[in-house]
Each structure stands twice: as C-alpha cells, then as structure tokens.
Enzyme design. Structure first.
Site, PDB file in Angstrom:
ATOM      1  N   GLU A   1       2.007  -0.387  -4.784  1.00 35.53           N
ATOM      2  CA  GLU A   1       0.697   0.603  -5.196  1.00 35.53           C
ATOM      3  C   GLU A   1       1.508   1.760  -5.338  1.00 35.53           C
ATOM      4  O   GLU A   1       2.331   2.846  -4.473  1.00 35.53           O
ATOM      5  CB  GLU A   1       0.166   1.172  -4.657  1.00 35.53           C
ATOM      6  CG  GLU A   1      -1.469   2.257  -4.980  1.00 35.53           C
ATOM      7  CD  GLU A   1      -1.794   2.682  -3.399  1.00 35.53           C
ATOM      8  OE1 GLU A   1      -2.990   2.864  -4.224  1.00 35.53           O
ATOM      9  OE2 GLU A   1      -1.727   2.510  -2.647  1.00 35.53           O
TER      10      GLU A   1
ATOM     11  N   ASP B   1       0.403  -1.354   0.002  1.00 35.43           N
ATOM     12  CA  ASP B   1       0.138  -0.280  -0.050  1.00 35.43           C
ATOM     13  C   ASP B   1       1.088   1.043   0.071  1.00 35.43           C
ATOM     14  O   ASP B   1       1.698   1.334   0.649  1.00 35.43           O
ATOM     15  CB  ASP B   1      -1.419  -0.088   1.373  1.00 35.43           C
ATOM     16  CG  ASP B   1      -1.983   0.708   1.100  1.00 35.43           C
ATOM     17  OD1 ASP B   1      -2.982   1.132   0.627  1.00 35.43           O
ATOM     18  OD2 ASP B   1      -1.667   1.623   1.791  1.00 35.43           O
TER      19      ASP B   1
HETATM   20  C1  GLC Z   1      -4.090   3.211  -0.698  1.00 31.35           C
HETATM   21  C2  GLC Z   1      -5.390   2.539  -0.578  1.00 31.35           C
HETATM   22  C3  GLC Z   1      -6.827   3.052  -0.302  1.00 31.35           C
HETATM   23  C4  GLC Z   1      -6.268   3.658   1.269  1.00 31.35           C
HETATM   24  C5  GLC Z   1      -4.997   4.400   1.379  1.00 31.35           C
HETATM   25  C6  GLC Z   1      -4.523   4.273   2.377  1.00 31.35           C
HETATM   26  O1  GLC Z   1      -4.445   4.009  -1.989  1.00 31.35           O
HETATM   27  O2  GLC Z   1      -5.854   1.287  -2.022  1.00 31.35           O
HETATM   28  O3  GLC Z   1      -7.685   2.284  -0.520  1.00 31.35           O
HETATM   29  O4  GLC Z   1      -7.341   4.716   1.832  1.00 31.35           O
HETATM   30  O5  GLC Z   1      -3.827   3.298   0.431  1.00 31.35           O
HETATM   31  O6  GLC Z   1      -4.563   2.951   3.131  1.00 31.35           O
END
Ligand code: GLC
Ligand code: MG
Length: 521
Positions: free
Chosen positions: A257, A194
């Site tokens: 991500e 994440d």
């Molecule tokens: C990432 C996740 C999202 C979340 C954020 C905070 O972007 O994909 O859903 O709200 O992180 O953890």
C-alpha cells in the site's frame, strides 16, 4: 516465462467486518466469509485479500494490531482461519492477508513493555523522543504523544493508540519477519502491506517543510510535505528483506500500500525487481474522470514501469470513496470495463461489483476514528465500509443482528440476489468482464496501446485481438476504425456479437470491448 497466478489473476478485497456475519453480533466474521466463497468463485476472482483479522482493540478497526499471530474473537478462531484457507484453496482461490508493520496497537505487549520504563529492553522498539518536532499525524494533530509515566513522547503516524514501530531496530525487523513466516507456513498466498512507504523516518528527526499548496479546509495532514516521515531511501532495504522471505516459499505475492506519485511508486518494485511484486497503483482512486487525463496516466504508468515489472490497477478500497459515488452509476460501468481490460492485475473492492454507493452516516453513528478526529470535510471512511448487500431480506442478508454500520437505503434493489437474476445488472457485467478476461490470454497478458483520446472517448488495444472503446461522457460518439470486428461485450450488455465495420458507434456512457477479426491467438 510462465505468468504467475497473481499476474493473470484478479484480487478481491473483503473488509471482514462488513462481508457476512455468521453469529448475529452484527459484525462480519471468518465463518461468514467461508459461507460466501462460492459467490466469489461464481464471480470469478482469483484471490481474496482480507483486511486485518488479528486481535485488536479496534480503535482503527483492526489496523491497530495487539497480536500478529492470532485471530480476533470477533472474527473467529485460528481454526476458522485454517478452514477458510482450505476451503478457498479447494475452490482455486488464493488468500492474501493484510500485514500492518508500521505500527501496533498501544495494547500490544511490545508497547506495554516499551512504555514501562526508559530502560526497558523494548524501549527502542518504538520511537521515543524528549520533545516533539513538527511531524503530523495522518489522523489529525501532532504525531507525538506524551507518555507521562516516563516523560517522553512517542511517535504515531496514525492514532495515539497506534504507536509506530522502530524499523531501524534489528530486533523489530526480526520479530516482524517472524510474523510473515508464521502466516506463510500456515499457507497464506501473500500479503498486502499496510502503509509500506511509512516504515522508516528520518533518523535526525528533521521537521517536515510546509506545503505551499495547502489551504484551510483541506486535510490538515497535508499542511506539511511528509519528506522526513515517508518514502525514505532505507525503506527499500526492508521491502527487499520481506521479499526475500516470501521467495523462500512458492508463488507468494507481496503487495504494497503506497500512496505516492507514479515516479516514486515504481521505485518500490526495487532495484532488479527485488522489492514488492505489486506496489498498488491507486491512480484510478482519484484521477479526474476525463478521457485525456486517464489516457495520460495510463501512458505515464506504462512508461515508468521498470523493465519486467508487472502493472496493477485499483478501483476502490476501504479508505477511499466508492467508484459509483465518485463517477456516478452510469460511468461506474465504464470504470469496471476499464479496470478489467487494462494491462495489469486488477483489484476490486467488495460491493463495487453491485455498484454499491457511499452510504451517508449520521453524525451520531460515526465509527471511523479519522472522521471523529478530522470531522466534516468528507474524510470519513464509514460510508464505504457498510455491509455487503446480499439480498432483499432484513439487513440485506448480512446479519441476523444489528449491523455495526447501517445498510444502504437501496439494498432491496441493489443486492446480489436481484442482480443475479438480471441479465443487465452491474453484477452481470462484472461476471462477463471477468469471464472474458479469464478466457482470453490477450486480456491478461497482451500489450496495451492507446489508440485514441478524442473528447470523451478513450480507446486502446489489448494485444492483437482486442480493442476497448470507452465513452466517458453523456453524448453519443463515433470512432472511425480501419479494422472490422465484432462486439465481445458492451457495458449495456446487449450488443454481443454485433458486427462493427469502419466505425464504432458508442452510446452515452457506453464501453465496448470488441474482438478484432483474425486477431485471435
Ligand atoms: C492504511 C489502511 C487504513 C488505516 C491506516 C493505518 O492506510 O488502509 O485503513 O487506517 O493504514 O493503519
Ligand atoms: Mg459476527
């Protein structure tokens, strides 16, 4: 070198709350996912990525973790998880967990300790300051929250209930590496990390500069350029440490991500490819649906990829509008063909294989904290997290209870059962595309060469053997061709085997995958 499973394979994202409920509480769970594994095998995907399943107050629906090495009771137990992994593996399906290292829940014992006093040994596990600077939260407002008990402010890139960990503290690094090891030893096949580009912030806490392109009405977070809060050079040391740990185990995959422009994104493969295996390429989530634009970004991505780096493409996730709503139902078919014929690992989002659309959510039914904090400008994520549509039964077969988010109005028609029985459905298209990709090494591993972008037509070759021609518009088009070939698949699902000589005729919104004569392996 033999390609690895995550290079050949296809990743399928499940949002656990919304896939299948097994106990009637209206929330999807691990036994529910287990019960649907045969569906995933039938679809033909290779890996299952689960959004977070850990104990959480669910302020951000699991992205606020209170215990990294357990399972939230709403999803089941650790035993349920072990059963799921075993059952997935028995079907040849890998399991990828979401790993949320940037922040914990404010209910995590580490934060409880950290906030207890200025002298607590865990004080420095989070980011505390006497005064805020101008840094903004992704979910609206300042990123600094005053904690009256000790009179200091803590930093939260997302909700105040999601304090950021201090990754400059070696004790944090060690504890969080321990989390990875825990799950690796339990047999998970990899992680989706994440907000990987957020982990390190400027050590001098300099203000972020204003963004000259920002206008009132846009996402308020974008009023500043997050120069000092994201994509800091030291983050790459952490990515490398994560990768080293994964490399102690066999064939585990590290996915990041990362929302950054391509030239920044590819840095996350790491010097000498010692970083993430797959920094998620999110270009298709927001690219204008235009042949020339798409061709440009495919070419740019191919050009920027470091030597030996493996590409990947993402068509949807739990944070961004569904593809069927973004480009329309007809073009969603072309998008499916694009995703599954591009070079690199495809990631698809649950329900997109049915053409599920964003589901409008009434204001009083909103669950997403992002929409609650920054309302009314279309940032809410509930519409893309609605329950999977399995059948025409009540609640689409998702739950016997009251679903946590409403079902789409069209589920009686748009569902797995109905589409299974329909040879021309979106699901049938996905199954055929996936089956072809699995059967044809050139579609998994072959080179990619763009051969045409004229008007609405995007065409490229895969290896020696295949040509993809996508009509991204509503008019028919003709593509001249010097080679002769046969249609392997049309997005309309009705031209298979048709001979093509001298030119390809594309109907409105049609994508064709054609097999070139004598181009086989
Ligand atoms: C990432 C996740 C999202 C979340 C954020 C905070 O972007 O994909 O859903 O709200 O992180 O953890
Ligand atoms: Mg349940």
């Amino acid at each position: 070198m033999e390609p690895l499973w995550w290079q050949r394979g296809i990743v399928y994202q499940v949002y656990p709350r919304s896939f299948q409920d097994s106990d009637g509480d209206g929330i999807g769970d691990l036994p529910g996912i287990l019960a649907r594994l045969d569906y995933l095998r039938e679809l033909g995907v290779d890996a299952l990525w689960l959004s977070p399943i850990h104990p959480s107050p669910m302020k951000d629906f699991g992205y606020d973790v209170a215990d990294y090495t357990a399972v939230d009771p709403v999803f089941g137990t650790l035993e349920d998880f072990d059963r799921l992994v075993a059952a997935a593996h028995a079907r040849g399906i890998k399991v990828i967990l979401d790993y949320v290292p940037n922040h914990t829940s404010d209910q995590h014992p580490w934060f409880q300790e950290s906030r207890a006093s200025r002298h607590n040994p865990k004080r420095d596990w989070y980011i505390w300051r006497d005064a805020p600077n101008n840094w903004l939260s992704n979910f609206g407002g300042s990123a600094w929250q005053l904690d009256p008990a000790t009179g200091q402010y803590y930093y939260h890139a997302f909700l105040p209930e999601q304090p950021d960990l201090n990754w400059r503290n070696p004790a944090v690094v060690e504890a969080m590496m321990g989390v990875l090891r825990f799950w690796l030893e339990r047999g998970v096949d990899g992680f989706r990390v994440d907000v990987l580009w957020h982990l390190i912030k400027d050590k001098d806490f300099q203000d972020n500069p204003p963004n000259a392109d920002w206008r009132e009405g846009m996402d308020p977070y974008n009023a500043l350029v997050p120069l000092n809060t994201t994509d800091r050079p030291e983050v790459h040391d952490i990515v490398r440490a994560m990768r080293r740990l994964l490399d102690e185990f066999e064939e585990r995959v590290l996915i990041g991500e990362i929302y950054l422009p391509l030239e920044r994104l590819v840095q996350y493969y790491g010097a000498d490819l010692e970083g993430a295996h797959l920094p998620f390429n999110f270009q298709l989530l927001s690219a204008p649906w235009d042949a020339r634009h798409l061709a440009g970004l495919i070419a740019e991505y191919e050009r920027l990829l470091p030597e030996g780096a493996w590409p990947n493409w993402v068509l949807g996730n739990h944070d961004r509008p569904r593809i069927a709503s973004r480009v329309g139902a007809a073009q969603a078919r072309a998008a499916a063909m694009l995703l599954l014929t591009l070079r690199g690992t495809p990631t698809l989002y649950y329900g997109d294989e049915l053409g599920m659309a964003n589901v409008p959510i009434a204001r009083e039914a909103v669950q997403d904290p992002f929409e609650k904090r920054v309302p009314g400008i279309g940032l809410g994520r509930d519409p893309i997290r609605t329950p999977m549509q399995w059948s025409a039964e009540p609640n689409a077969g998702f739950t016997q209870g009251r679903p946590w988010l409403p079902l789409a109005g069209d589920y009686a028609r748009v569902n797995v059962d109905a589409q299974r029985a329909d040879a021309r459905s979106m699901l049938s298209l996905y199954r055929k595309l996936i089956a072809l990709r699995r059967a044809e090494p050139q579609l998994q591993l072959g080179s990619l060469e763009i051969i045409e972008t004229r008007g609405d037509v995007l065409a490229y070759r895969r290896g020696e053997g295949f040509l993809v021609a996508l009509n991204l518009g509503r008019e028919p088009h003709r593509l001249p061709l010097s080679l002769s070939c046969a249609v392997a698949l049309s997005t309309h699902l009705e031209r298979e085997g048709e001979r093509v000589e001298k030119r390809v005729e594309l109907r409105p919104n049609e994508g064709l995958l054609v097999r070139l004569d004598d181009g086989g392996d």
